[in-house]
Design a protein around this motif. Structure first.
Motif, PDB file in Angstrom:
ATOM      1  N   ASP A   1      47.676  32.081  42.424  1.00  0.00           N
ATOM      2  CA  ASP A   1      46.359  32.705  42.377  1.00  0.00           C
ATOM      3  C   ASP A   1      45.901  32.770  40.930  1.00  0.00           C
ATOM      4  OD1 ASP A   1      44.038  34.059  43.000  1.00  0.00           O
ATOM      5  OD2 ASP A   1      45.006  35.992  43.362  1.00  0.00           O
ATOM      6  N   VAL A   2      44.596  32.743  40.746  1.00  0.00           N
ATOM      7  CA  VAL A   2      43.975  32.990  39.443  1.00  0.00           C
ATOM      8  C   VAL A   2      42.956  34.094  39.669  1.00  0.00           C
ATOM      9  CG1 VAL A   2      42.566  32.058  37.581  1.00  0.00           C
ATOM     10  CG2 VAL A   2      44.329  30.620  38.634  1.00  0.00           C
ATOM     11  N   THR A   3      43.215  35.253  39.103  1.00  0.00           N
ATOM     12  CA  THR A   3      42.369  36.426  39.351  1.00  0.00           C
ATOM     13  C   THR A   3      41.277  36.492  38.287  1.00  0.00           C
ATOM     14  OG1 THR A   3      44.325  37.542  40.230  1.00  0.00           O
ATOM     15  CG2 THR A   3      42.403  38.914  39.784  1.00  0.00           C
ATOM     16  N   LEU A   4      40.179  35.826  38.576  1.00  0.00           N
ATOM     17  CA  LEU A   4      39.043  35.779  37.655  1.00  0.00           C
ATOM     18  C   LEU A   4      37.749  35.797  38.450  1.00  0.00           C
ATOM     19  CD1 LEU A   4      40.165  32.971  35.155  1.00  0.00           C
ATOM     20  CD2 LEU A   4      40.025  35.415  34.654  1.00  0.00           C
ATOM     21  N   SER A   5      36.686  36.247  37.831  1.00  0.00           N
ATOM     22  CA  SER A   5      35.372  36.178  38.461  1.00  0.00           C
ATOM     23  C   SER A   5      34.920  34.724  38.539  1.00  0.00           C
ATOM     24  CB  SER A   5      34.359  36.990  37.653  1.00  0.00           C
ATOM     25  OG  SER A   5      34.047  36.311  36.439  1.00  0.00           O
ATOM     26  N   ILE A   6      33.948  34.466  39.392  1.00  0.00           N
ATOM     27  CA  ILE A   6      33.437  33.103  39.534  1.00  0.00           C
ATOM     28  C   ILE A   6      32.847  32.603  38.217  1.00  0.00           C
ATOM     29  CG2 ILE A   6      31.166  33.867  40.350  1.00  0.00           C
ATOM     30  CD1 ILE A   6      33.106  30.743  41.564  1.00  0.00           C
ATOM     31  N   ARG A   7      32.324  33.517  37.401  1.00  0.00           N
ATOM     32  CA  ARG A   7      31.767  33.113  36.114  1.00  0.00           C
ATOM     33  C   ARG A   7      32.855  32.642  35.156  1.00  0.00           C
ATOM     34  NH1 ARG A   7      28.766  37.519  37.802  1.00  0.00           N
ATOM     35  NH2 ARG A   7      26.489  37.203  37.872  1.00  0.00           N
TER      36      ARG A   7
END
Length: 244
Positions: A99-105
């Motif tokens: 997983d990569v926990t980041l906002s779409i931006r």
């Protein structure tokens, strides 16, 4: 392939991806304790070898392979090598996940492609090339997540990959039943594994479950009678926060 007793996994050869720690290791060790022959695979070769060594030290039967599940040639080579060692392949457990926990931006295209490659392309490749080795009665088990049923912020690629995995799993269930191959998806709620604990060290572990409980569900779907398949099962901790 010789017939086996469906009520036990004893004597069956089971390949598990992402098996160097966490849920993957729990699946390997719990099935090995019941007499299964385990093919431990992980992108981290030393982790895979450590799990196989623990199993073999406990009078189990295991071998280890380094495997990047998104690498087509590696997948084919490991499948062939597994059958060479154990003489058969009875089940594939697609557990590897990232997983990569980041906002779409903030999420980059390379982040997206890396997660999808592991979480969705990997199970596709293991199923596609595993079919050359699975006889009728063989089983593909895909480890999904409550992220395939609900959504929360800053996890768009993880959600997309796990919803996609559920689609793949049900499509393969429909496609492969006529050839006697079973396909099951395990929707797992939060577990006390490095997957969560490494990224969220302050998480309330009381809301999570022991990965061995999910490993038991894997054994459950693998030990159904030949006339029965479980396409989907959900395993949640009692205090699951991502599911009502």
């Amino acid at each position: 392939m010789d017939a086996y007793d469906y009520q036990t996994v004893a004597g069956r050869s089971v390949l598990v991806t992402g098996a160097g720690r966490g849920l993957g290791a729990a699946i390997c060790e719990s099935l090995a304790a019941e007499g299964a022959h385990i093919i431990v695979t992980d992108i981290n070769e030393s982790s895979a070898k450590a799990v196989a060594e623990r199993i073999n030290a406990s009078t189990g039967h295991a071998c280890a392979f380094q495997l990047d599940v998104g690498d087509e040639e590696q997948v084919r080579r490991v499948l062939d090598g597994s059958v060479t060692l154990f003489g058969r392949l009875d089940a594939i457990v697609n557990n590897a996940g990232i997983d990569v926990t980041l906002s779409i931006r903030e999420l980059t295209t390379s982040d997206w492609e890396r997660v999808m490659r592991t979480n969705l392309t990997g199970p596709f490749l293991l199923a596609k090339y595993g079919l050359a080795h699975l006889a009728p009665g063989g089983h593909i088990v895909n480890i999904a997540s409550t992220a395939a049923r609900r959504a929360w912020p800053n996890a768009s690629v993880y959600h997309a990959s796990k919803w996609g995995l559920m689609g793949l799993s049900h499509a393969l269930h429909a496609e492969l039943r006529s050839s006697g191959i079973k396909v099951s998806a395990i929707i797992a709620g939060g577990m006390r594994t490095p997957f969560l604990l490494d990224r969220f060290p302050d998480i309330d572990q009381g809301t999570l479950q022991d990965p061995l409980n999910v490993a038991r569900a894997v054994k459950f779907v693998l030990t159904q009678p030949p006339e029965t398949v479980i396409p989907e099962v959900m395993v949640l901790p009692m205090k699951e926060t991502s599911w009502p």
